[in-house]
Write a protein that holds these residues in place. Structure first.
Motif, PDB file in Angstrom:
ATOM      1  N   GLN A 160       0.841  -1.204   0.000  1.00 37.29           N
ATOM      2  CA  GLN A 160       0.000   0.000   0.000  1.00 37.29           C
ATOM      3  C   GLN A 160       0.872   1.250   0.000  1.00 37.29           C
ATOM      4  O   GLN A 160       0.604   2.212  -0.741  1.00 37.29           O
ATOM      5  CB  GLN A 160      -0.907  -0.019   1.243  1.00 37.29           C
ATOM      6  N   ASP A 161       1.925   1.246   0.814  1.00 38.71           N
ATOM      7  CA  ASP A 161       2.830   2.395   0.851  1.00 38.71           C
ATOM      8  C   ASP A 161       3.525   2.592  -0.491  1.00 38.71           C
ATOM      9  O   ASP A 161       3.729   3.723  -0.942  1.00 38.71           O
ATOM     10  CB  ASP A 161       3.884   2.205   1.947  1.00 38.71           C
ATOM     11  N   ILE A 162       3.900   1.486  -1.129  1.00 34.26           N
ATOM     12  CA  ILE A 162       4.607   1.569  -2.410  1.00 34.26           C
ATOM     13  C   ILE A 162       3.724   2.221  -3.467  1.00 34.26           C
ATOM     14  O   ILE A 162       4.160   3.120  -4.204  1.00 34.26           O
ATOM     15  CB  ILE A 162       5.051   0.164  -2.858  1.00 34.26           C
ATOM     16  N   VAL A 163       2.467   1.803  -3.539  1.00 32.06           N
ATOM     17  CA  VAL A 163       1.561   2.367  -4.542  1.00 32.06           C
ATOM     18  C   VAL A 163       1.290   3.843  -4.251  1.00 32.06           C
ATOM     19  O   VAL A 163       1.313   4.686  -5.164  1.00 32.06           O
ATOM     20  CB  VAL A 163       0.248   1.567  -4.588  1.00 32.06           C
ATOM     21  N   LEU A 164       1.046   4.174  -2.997  1.00 35.79           N
ATOM     22  CA  LEU A 164       0.769   5.568  -2.643  1.00 35.79           C
ATOM     23  C   LEU A 164       1.978   6.461  -2.905  1.00 35.79           C
ATOM     24  O   LEU A 164       1.846   7.583  -3.408  1.00 35.79           O
ATOM     25  CB  LEU A 164       0.350   5.660  -1.171  1.00 35.79           C
ATOM     26  N   LYS A 165       3.168   5.960  -2.574  1.00 34.68           N
ATOM     27  CA  LYS A 165       4.370   6.765  -2.787  1.00 34.68           C
ATOM     28  C   LYS A 165       4.666   6.921  -4.274  1.00 34.68           C
ATOM     29  O   LYS A 165       5.071   7.993  -4.722  1.00 34.68           O
ATOM     30  CB  LYS A 165       5.556   6.120  -2.082  1.00 34.68           C
ATOM     31  N   SER A 166       4.459   5.858  -5.049  1.00 35.34           N
ATOM     32  CA  SER A 166       4.723   5.947  -6.487  1.00 35.34           C
ATOM     33  C   SER A 166       3.814   6.980  -7.144  1.00 35.34           C
ATOM     34  O   SER A 166       4.217   7.640  -8.112  1.00 35.34           O
ATOM     35  CB  SER A 166       4.531   4.574  -7.143  1.00 35.34           C
ATOM     36  N   ASN A 167       2.607   7.126  -6.642  1.00 35.98           N
ATOM     37  CA  ASN A 167       1.663   8.077  -7.237  1.00 35.98           C
ATOM     38  C   ASN A 167       2.170   9.513  -7.124  1.00 35.98           C
ATOM     39  O   ASN A 167       1.824  10.360  -7.940  1.00 35.98           O
ATOM     40  CB  ASN A 167       0.301   7.956  -6.559  1.00 35.98           C
ATOM     41  N   THR A 168       2.999   9.794  -6.131  1.00 37.96           N
ATOM     42  CA  THR A 168       3.549  11.147  -5.980  1.00 37.96           C
ATOM     43  C   THR A 168       4.593  11.465  -7.038  1.00 37.96           C
ATOM     44  O   THR A 168       4.923  12.629  -7.246  1.00 37.96           O
ATOM     45  CB  THR A 168       4.165  11.326  -4.586  1.00 37.96           C
ATOM     46  N   LEU A 180       3.952   1.093 -12.972  1.00 40.98           N
ATOM     47  CA  LEU A 180       4.703   0.870 -11.740  1.00 40.98           C
ATOM     48  C   LEU A 180       5.247  -0.556 -11.772  1.00 40.98           C
ATOM     49  O   LEU A 180       4.489  -1.515 -11.922  1.00 40.98           O
ATOM     50  CB  LEU A 180       3.811   1.079 -10.514  1.00 40.98           C
ATOM     51  N   VAL A 181       6.563  -0.688 -11.616  1.00 36.02           N
ATOM     52  CA  VAL A 181       7.225  -1.994 -11.571  1.00 36.02           C
ATOM     53  C   VAL A 181       7.741  -2.206 -10.155  1.00 36.02           C
ATOM     54  O   VAL A 181       8.539  -1.404  -9.651  1.00 36.02           O
ATOM     55  CB  VAL A 181       8.381  -2.069 -12.587  1.00 36.02           C
ATOM     56  N   VAL A 182       7.279  -3.252  -9.492  1.00 36.94           N
ATOM     57  CA  VAL A 182       7.674  -3.558  -8.115  1.00 36.94           C
ATOM     58  C   VAL A 182       8.574  -4.787  -8.145  1.00 36.94           C
ATOM     59  O   VAL A 182       8.136  -5.875  -8.519  1.00 36.94           O
ATOM     60  CB  VAL A 182       6.441  -3.812  -7.227  1.00 36.94           C
ATOM     61  N   LYS A 203       0.249  -1.991 -12.693  1.00 32.02           N
ATOM     62  CA  LYS A 203       1.152  -2.494 -11.650  1.00 32.02           C
ATOM     63  C   LYS A 203       1.729  -3.840 -12.078  1.00 32.02           C
ATOM     64  O   LYS A 203       0.996  -4.804 -12.279  1.00 32.02           O
ATOM     65  CB  LYS A 203       0.406  -2.627 -10.324  1.00 32.02           C
ATOM     66  N   TYR A 204       3.048  -3.900 -12.189  1.00 29.67           N
ATOM     67  CA  TYR A 204       3.750  -5.121 -12.571  1.00 29.67           C
ATOM     68  C   TYR A 204       4.563  -5.599 -11.361  1.00 29.67           C
ATOM     69  O   TYR A 204       5.359  -4.838 -10.790  1.00 29.67           O
ATOM     70  CB  TYR A 204       4.685  -4.875 -13.751  1.00 29.67           C
ATOM     71  N   LEU A 205       4.355  -6.843 -10.965  1.00 24.53           N
ATOM     72  CA  LEU A 205       5.066  -7.431  -9.829  1.00 24.53           C
ATOM     73  C   LEU A 205       6.099  -8.418 -10.346  1.00 24.53           C
ATOM     74  O   LEU A 205       5.773  -9.318 -11.129  1.00 24.53           O
ATOM     75  CB  LEU A 205       4.094  -8.148  -8.891  1.00 24.53           C
ATOM     76  N   VAL A 206       7.347  -8.239  -9.910  1.00 27.40           N
ATOM     77  CA  VAL A 206       8.440  -9.131 -10.314  1.00 27.40           C
ATOM     78  C   VAL A 206       8.995  -9.785  -9.054  1.00 27.40           C
ATOM     79  O   VAL A 206       9.785  -9.181  -8.326  1.00 27.40           O
ATOM     80  CB  VAL A 206       9.550  -8.367 -11.053  1.00 27.40           C
ATOM     81  N   SER A 598      10.504 -12.086 -14.640  1.00 25.07           N
ATOM     82  CA  SER A 598      11.811 -11.433 -14.582  1.00 25.07           C
ATOM     83  C   SER A 598      11.684  -9.982 -14.999  1.00 25.07           C
ATOM     84  O   SER A 598      10.699  -9.567 -15.633  1.00 25.07           O
ATOM     85  CB  SER A 598      12.818 -12.150 -15.491  1.00 25.07           C
ATOM     86  N   ILE A 599      12.707  -9.218 -14.676  1.00 27.29           N
ATOM     87  CA  ILE A 599      12.737  -7.807 -15.063  1.00 27.29           C
ATOM     88  C   ILE A 599      12.869  -7.684 -16.579  1.00 27.29           C
ATOM     89  O   ILE A 599      12.250  -6.813 -17.207  1.00 27.29           O
ATOM     90  CB  ILE A 599      13.898  -7.093 -14.347  1.00 27.29           C
ATOM     91  N   SER A 600      13.660  -8.571 -17.188  1.00 22.69           N
ATOM     92  CA  SER A 600      13.830  -8.529 -18.648  1.00 22.69           C
ATOM     93  C   SER A 600      12.504  -8.749 -19.359  1.00 22.69           C
ATOM     94  O   SER A 600      12.216  -8.094 -20.374  1.00 22.69           O
ATOM     95  CB  SER A 600      14.837  -9.599 -19.071  1.00 22.69           C
TER      96      SER A 600
END
Length: 638
Positions: A160-168, A180-182, A203-206, A598-600
């Motif tokens: 939740q913090d990651i998404v809220l912070k990324s929005n800034t 957003l890549v996590v 939102k992409y989760l790796v 993967s990130i690639s």
């Protein structure tokens, strides 16, 4: 098909020129007398038909040539609809301690950094943030060296913090595609519910994982004191039943003072007890060897010569129970009955207890006001026949006041478990215990916090800042509270919390405070050092002591020493052990996200989505073909 310069397509109107030239072209034939034209009539008719076909073919070829050239200069291309929208990208890279797990020869964090460097296009501008750092609107070359030197952080942001912070970090453009890549190992401590988070972000989760997850951790330690002068250090270790045993070493500075081995039960925990030398300051470290996480293989602690909490009790009432409570080595107990004699003794006291004083003289009242304003702590235990107005003048700055007395039995049934007095005191919430009873009690008005309450929810013990107020006398005629087990966590904890004594160790990443019995002058500031690292904590003079706060610093675990103090002291700080429990989220249950292996893979997908197929070269080649076609027509058709 789309065009980079669509305004050039207006030039297609120029195709009218070859049409006009061909339609308006008039051929004038010159008559030449000939003796006999009969044989030439068929040849002339055939030549006219050939010339007409040639003109039409040249017209079409030249129109196609002009059209191909104009379209080539307009630069046509094929692209996905997303490729035409503004793109914004934010990357979160988890650098918490759990990323120390090793995959082959590198940690998960090192693997992630290398893959980011290799996968991110050099011309891509993005924002990257970690648990404690941020890099805004840069390319991978700009931050490559910083990423390679990235250290592990005590903090761990939740999803939740990651998404809220990324929005800034996004520019909030309506038409922009926000991605957003996590990149993380996604421990359970990060939480998994982001259903109510900000919409409009892809939102992409790796997930980064290792094949075999195992770890041994020194969880905590504490001192076990008894009737003997020896001190027993209890060390709690967690691991797994698959480990046969783990050697544990205890150091005082650089000297090894004890060594033992732990075996694990079915729950994967173990406890060992190590005897420490009595009456000796110890700068200790407990250490193990483990191939799992490295940050939890050491736990630092220190045992200083502890200053005693100074407690002043004013009043003539029976104080035997108070003497018993504060008779240990942590407290300096001083009873006094004369109010005038108590006034000069207030300076330097950590806790003052008004023990059933019937009336409060004006000099002592003013002195207590000054004592409280300087940060002192006070407990007010009323007398059955006290003069209420004397004490209400003392309570007025706190917005509370006594009312009339109620002469009726009341049971003390309510415990505010969330109050700081009871933190880590009760393992479970107590129900149906032997409730203490009071025969009469005063009412209390105001907005003080209820620590202990009657069945009617009226307060028995209330707290506002550094003032603790009982509403009933604790004499044996009025109450049996003295015999209740609640008296120890109530009164004794107030005494210990009146001065922030140094603990065995502190966890980094949270607010910690300690009091030292020294008055700091304006030109004298306490600093903290360990080796080459030195910082100045937040500090404030409170009466005859100085309080130090630690929050953002220190950054590294270890034992630190106070400088510019009369008596040498040391403090130990450790990383919190939350991430030692290697349990991970089930990412498929997180809605609104896309999981990539993967990130690639993520950046290859982005590249495909943003790919643009340029067609201008093909139209240039087509124009050349039309020129060649015209040459052939000119040569063949004569």
């Amino acid at each position: 098909m789309l065009f980079k310069y669509p305004q050039l397509l207006w030039a297609l109107w120029l195709l009218l020129l070859p049409i006009l030239v061909h339609l308006l072209q008039l051929r004038k034939f010159k008559k030449t007398p000939f003796t006999n034209v009969k044989l030439l009539q068929k040849v002339v008719a055939k030549s006219q038909r050939s010339q007409s076909l040639k003109r039409w073919l040249l017209l079409l070829t030249r129109m196609a040539l002009f059209a191909a050239l104009i379209i080539a200069f307009a630069q046509p291309f094929l692209a996905n609809s997303k490729a035409l929208q503004p793109q914004e990208m934010v990357i979160y890279l988890d650098n918490s301690h759990s990323m120390q797990l090793r995959k082959e020869n590198n940690s998960l964090l090192e693997e992630a950094v290398q893959e980011l460097i290799n996968a991110i296009p050099e011309d891509l501008t993005f924002t990257l943030f970690t648990n404690d750092r941020e890099y805004r609107y840069l390319t991978i070359k700009d931050i490559q060296n910083s990423l390679l030197q990235l250290s592990f952080s005590t903090n761990q942001l939740t999803l939740q913090d990651i998404v809220l912070k990324s929005n800034t970090y996004f520019n909030k453009e309506d038409k922009a595609v926000r991605k957003l890549v996590v990149v993380s190992d996604f421990q359970k401590s990060m939480g998994g519910d982001i259903g109510d988070s900000i919409n409009g972000i892809e939102k992409y989760l790796v997930p980064l994982r290792v094949e075999k997850v195992s770890n041994v951790s020194i969880d905590s330690l504490y001192l076990e004191t008894g009737n003997t002068p020896e001190k027993n250090l209890v060390v709690l270790v967690s691991g797994s039943s698959e480990f046969e045993s783990t050697p544990v070493s205890v150091f005082n500075g650089e000297s090894l003072i004890a060594k033992a081995a732990v075996d694990y039960n079915e729950k994967g925990t173990s406890k060992i007890v190590i005897s420490l030398p009595p009456n000796e300051d110890i700068e200790g470290k407990v250490s193990i060897n483990d191939i799992g996480l490295a940050y939890d293989n050491e736990l630092f602690f220190n045992i200083n010569t502890r200053e005693k909490v100074n407690i002043l009790v004013i009043g003539n009432a029976d104080d035997l129970y108070l003497r018993k409570l504060f008779s240990d080595d942590n407290c300096q107990y001083l009873p006094i009955s004369d109010q005038e004699q108590a006034i000069p003794l207030l300076t330097g006291q950590d806790l003052v207890i008004l023990n059933e004083v019937a009336s409060l003289g004006s000099p002592l009242g003013l002195a207590l006001n000054d004592y409280l304003q300087q940060g002192g702590t006070m407990i007010l235990i009323p007398s059955k026949d006290m003069v209420i107005r004397d004490f209400n003048s003392l309570l007025m700055p706190y917005g509370i006041s006594y009312g009339s007395a109620l002469t009726m039995p009341q049971e003390i049934t309510g415990i505010e478990y969330a109050h700081p007095l009871f933190t880590n005191v009760f393992e479970d919430r107590i129900k149906n215990f032997q409730y203490p009873i009071v025969q009469s009690a005063y009412t209390l008005s105001g907005n003080a916090a209820h620590v202990l309450s009657y069945a009617s929810e009226a307060p028995f013990l209330a707290n506002k800042d550094n003032m603790y107020v009982f509403t009933a006398s604790l004499s044996k005629e009025n109450s049996d509270f003295k015999n209740s087990p609640l008296i120890v966590p109530s009164l004794y904890t107030i005494g210990l919390q009146s001065r922030k004594l140094a603990a065995l160790y502190y966890n980094m990443g949270s607010v910690n405070s300690i009091d030292i019995p020294e008055i700091m002058q304006q030109d004298r500031i306490v600093s903290v050092e360990k080796g080459n690292e030195e910082f100045i904590p937040q500090q404030q003079s409170i009466g005859q002591k100085t309080r130090l706060w630690f929050s953002e610093y220190p950054k590294e675990a270890g034992t630190y020493h106070l400088k510019n103090v009369q008596q040498q002291r040391s403090l130990s700080f450790n990383y919190p052990r939350d991430e030692s429990r290697l349990a991970f989220l089930e990412l498929t249950s997180i809605e609104g996200t896309m999981i990539r292996s993967s990130i690639s893979e993520v950046f290859n997908e982005f590249e495909n989505d943003n790919a643009v197929t340029s067609l201008w070269k093909w139209f240039a080649i087509l124009a050349l073909l039309f020129i060649l076609t015209e040459v052939i027509i000119q040569k063949v058709l004569r």
